[in-house]
Enzyme design. Structure first.
Site, short mmCIF file in Angstrom:
data_model
loop_
_atom_site.label_atom_id
_atom_site.label_comp_id
_atom_site.label_asym_id
_atom_site.label_seq_id
_atom_site.Cartn_x
_atom_site.Cartn_y
_atom_site.Cartn_z
N HIS A 160 38.57 42.67 30.75
CA HIS A 160 37.69 42.15 31.53
C HIS A 160 39.26 41.72 32.96
CE1 HIS A 160 34.65 39.78 29.31
NE2 HIS A 160 35.43 40.67 28.34
N ASP A 368 41.39 40.70 41.41
CA ASP A 368 40.95 40.42 40.38
C ASP A 368 40.01 41.10 39.32
OD1 ASP A 368 39.37 38.28 39.06
OD2 ASP A 368 38.96 36.54 40.44
P1 ADQ Z 1 38.29 34.02 35.64
O1 ADQ Z 1 39.96 34.94 35.67
O2 ADQ Z 1 38.95 33.19 34.65
O3 ADQ Z 1 38.30 35.15 34.80
P2 ADQ Z 1 35.69 33.87 37.54
O4 ADQ Z 1 35.01 35.50 37.10
O5 ADQ Z 1 36.52 33.96 39.20
O6 ADQ Z 1 37.75 34.38 37.09
O7 ADQ Z 1 35.27 33.06 36.89
C1 ADQ Z 1 34.69 32.49 34.72
C2 ADQ Z 1 34.05 31.54 35.31
O8 ADQ Z 1 34.85 30.41 35.06
C3 ADQ Z 1 33.07 31.57 36.56
O9 ADQ Z 1 31.85 31.24 35.41
C4 ADQ Z 1 33.31 30.48 36.88
O10 ADQ Z 1 32.62 29.61 37.52
C5 ADQ Z 1 34.23 29.14 36.09
N1 ADQ Z 1 35.19 28.91 36.87
C6 ADQ Z 1 36.22 29.47 37.09
N2 ADQ Z 1 36.94 28.33 38.56
C7 ADQ Z 1 36.91 26.74 38.07
C8 ADQ Z 1 36.25 25.43 37.93
N3 ADQ Z 1 37.15 24.95 38.65
N4 ADQ Z 1 35.60 24.63 37.59
C9 ADQ Z 1 34.24 25.32 36.83
N5 ADQ Z 1 34.10 26.45 36.73
C10 ADQ Z 1 35.08 27.41 36.95
C11 ADQ Z 1 38.17 36.68 34.10
C12 ADQ Z 1 38.59 37.79 35.05
C13 ADQ Z 1 37.58 37.75 36.33
C14 ADQ Z 1 36.55 37.99 35.02
C15 ADQ Z 1 36.35 37.20 34.15
C16 ADQ Z 1 34.41 37.68 33.07
O11 ADQ Z 1 39.88 37.41 35.77
O12 ADQ Z 1 38.47 38.74 36.97
O13 ADQ Z 1 35.35 38.98 35.99
O14 ADQ Z 1 37.22 36.90 33.72
O15 ADQ Z 1 34.98 39.17 32.65
#
Ligand code: ADQ
Length: 472
Positions: A160, A368
């Site tokens: 991921h 990311d």
């Molecule tokens: P993350 O680093 O967690 O995931 P991201 O893809 O931006 O990053 O977010 C995942 C989920 O968390 C989204 O559904 C988002 O809405 C939710 N989220 C983030 N911040 C939040 C907050 N403050 N309050 C509520 N909800 C929040 C990892 C990788 C990413 C990749 C994903 C999926 O780092 O690059 O896109 O996995 O593969």
């Protein structure tokens, strides 16, 4: 149809809305196959309670057609596997942050131990014709451990997070061991073409793998199929949430509250990869350069607490708090605060309304894997009057979302100008960009991601019988 077995560090109940699109999409497939989802329970057993390394009590729960099986970890295992190696070595290095990596050798032993423990506990639950899908950097050697126990099922792996170029990867002591472990899989998936290209150049240069064409590589007596499978969101679910009563009510409330201002929004986990200080500096630069934006723009930044037991995370928290404070102190007026910063997680059902009320989203990570917030923001917009996505070129999503305003987050002035441009963009241009971006995220949604990965895995060459996996 074979049963699907999903393995990831954390397990989510796919019936709960808080689980998010990924869990729901995996849940759909698992439901259809009567599948199994295996992972850590989230519980750490202290030594005083008998939490010796190597232990691990199993919990089983039926969630509709999906069996959830989770495992407790002892304090020592958790600390070295999770905080130590996964988030102290792999996360920073894979995000190009060698300066933040802690190459303490005891951590890797804990990482191996927990992967062996997962394999030992999962192995008796497997059936001969299962299809196994393992997720993310915590579990890279899991297939190798399963193979060492005699598993011959098809096993796929999806990373991921980004995969860095070979020279950065090579800084990890034991990098060859990690990459060799990927050859225990039948299929290895990455978020972007760039990550896939890094894998190819690494295995060619460092592992002298033979390129068999069509993404297939041969080394260590095994063949692995590698490719890019960019993850998406459940677009229809998100559009639905934005139009549901709670979404509409949230959007109206935000619009009423900020009726005289344009809203900019940032939603992230509080992580150093997300570029939050640089984002604040760019916003400050924009206020400095374009005084007409004073009073007319407010940035809402939500940063959810994350991995607070890892020291680099407390540093970023203090940096962000201090920057938000100084922007408000220097630019704020009695009736206007430029930044509203909240250190918390927002309920998933409230995000679409917040996105829809915002004119601009700032998704500006330094690196990311994909970034799902960018796609969620697009899906929540009103197609007649959509907001503008300012997106870092270093997010995996930038490979797909070419009509966003792409920025280099290290270039503070350039990003400030892009934010200003986004605030001024005429509605015709916003609609045209949004329409085209929506086509992309609809085509490559989370169901496409699941189906295309599993389709590749099902068609992948079965494990060659007769070539036993040599223990790592
Ligand atoms: P993350 O680093 O967690 O995931 P991201 O893809 O931006 O990053 O977010 C995942 C989920 O968390 C989204 O559904 C988002 O809405 C939710 N989220 C983030 N911040 C939040 C907050 N403050 N309050 C509520 N909800 C929040 C990892 C990788 C990413 C990749 C994903 C999926 O780092 O690059 O896109 O996995 O593969």
């Amino acid at each position: 149809m074979s049963r699907l077995v999903v393995v990831s560090n954390r397990v989510a109940d796919p019936r709960k809305t808080a689980a998010g699109g990924l869990a729901v999409a995996l849940g759909d497939v698992l439901n259809n196959t009567g599948g199994l989802w295996f992972g850590w329970s989230g519980k750490v057993i202290e030594e005083a309670d008998g939490g010796k390394p190597g232990e691990g009590k199993l919990h089983t729960q039926q969630a509709g057609g999906v069996k959830l099986v989770t495992l407790d970890l002892s304090r020592q295992d958790h600390d070295s596997f999770y905080a130590g190696y996964s988030n102290g070595v792999l996360w920073p290095v894979f995000h190009y942050r060698l300066d933040l990596a802690d190459f303490e050798s005891a951590h890797i032993a804990g990482y191996r131990r927990v992967n062996q423990l997962f394999a030992r506990k999962l192995h008796p639950l497997l059936r001969d014709d299962d299809i196994i899908w393992i997720h993310d950097y915590h579990l890279i050697p899991l297939a190798a451990e399963l193979r060492a126990l005699g598993c011959t099922q098809r096993i796929g792996f999806f990373l991921h997070i980004p995969l860095p170029p070979p020279l950065i990867l090579a800084a990890i002591p034991g990098h060859d061991w990690l990459i060799r472990a990927l050859f225990a899989y039948n299929v290895v998936g990455f978020q972007s073409n760039a990550d896939h290209a890094h894998f190819c150049s690494y295995v060619e240069a460092e592992a002298h793998a033979q390129n068999l064409g069509d993404g297939r590589w041969r080394a260590f007596n095994r063949t692995v199929q590698a490719g890019a499978f960019p993850i998406g969101i459940d677009v229809e679910e998100f559009v639905g949430l934005a139009n549901a009563p709670e979404g509409r009510e949230m959007c109206e409330r935000m619009r009423r509250e900020y009726s005289r201002r344009k809203l900019l929004v940032g939603v992230d986990r509080l992580d150093y990869s997300k570029g939050l200080p640089q984002r604040m500096l760019a916003f400050r630069e924009m206020l400095q350069r374009y005084p007409e934006t004073h009073r007319s723009a407010t940035l809402i930044q939500i940063a959810s607490p994350s991995r607070e037991d890892v020291s680099a995370y407390s540093d970023i928290l203090h940096q962000l708090e201090s920057l938000c404070g100084s922007i408000n102190g220097n630019f704020g007026e009695l009736d206007w605060m430029p930044v509203r910063y909240m250190h918390r997680t927002v309920a998933r059902a409230r995000l679409p309304g917040l996105y829809r009320a915002s004119s601009v989203a700032l998704v500006t990570p330094l690196r990311d894997g994909m970034n799902l917030v960018a796609k969620e923001f697009l899906a929540a917009q009103d197609p007649q009057d959509p907001g503008v996505l300012v997106l870092s070129r270093f997010a995996g999503a930038a490979e797909q979302l070419r009509e966003a305003l792409l920025v280099n987050p290290y270039d503070i002035e350039g990003t400030a100008n892009a934010i200003h441009l986004a605030l001024q963009m005429p509605v015709e241009e916003r609609r045209a960009r949004h329409q085209s971006l929506m086509r992309t995220i609809r085509e490559f949604d989370v169901h496409w991601w699941c189906d295309s990965f599993l389709d590749t895995l099902v068609k992948a060459e079965a494990e060659e019988t007769g070539t036993p996996w040599l223990r790592l």
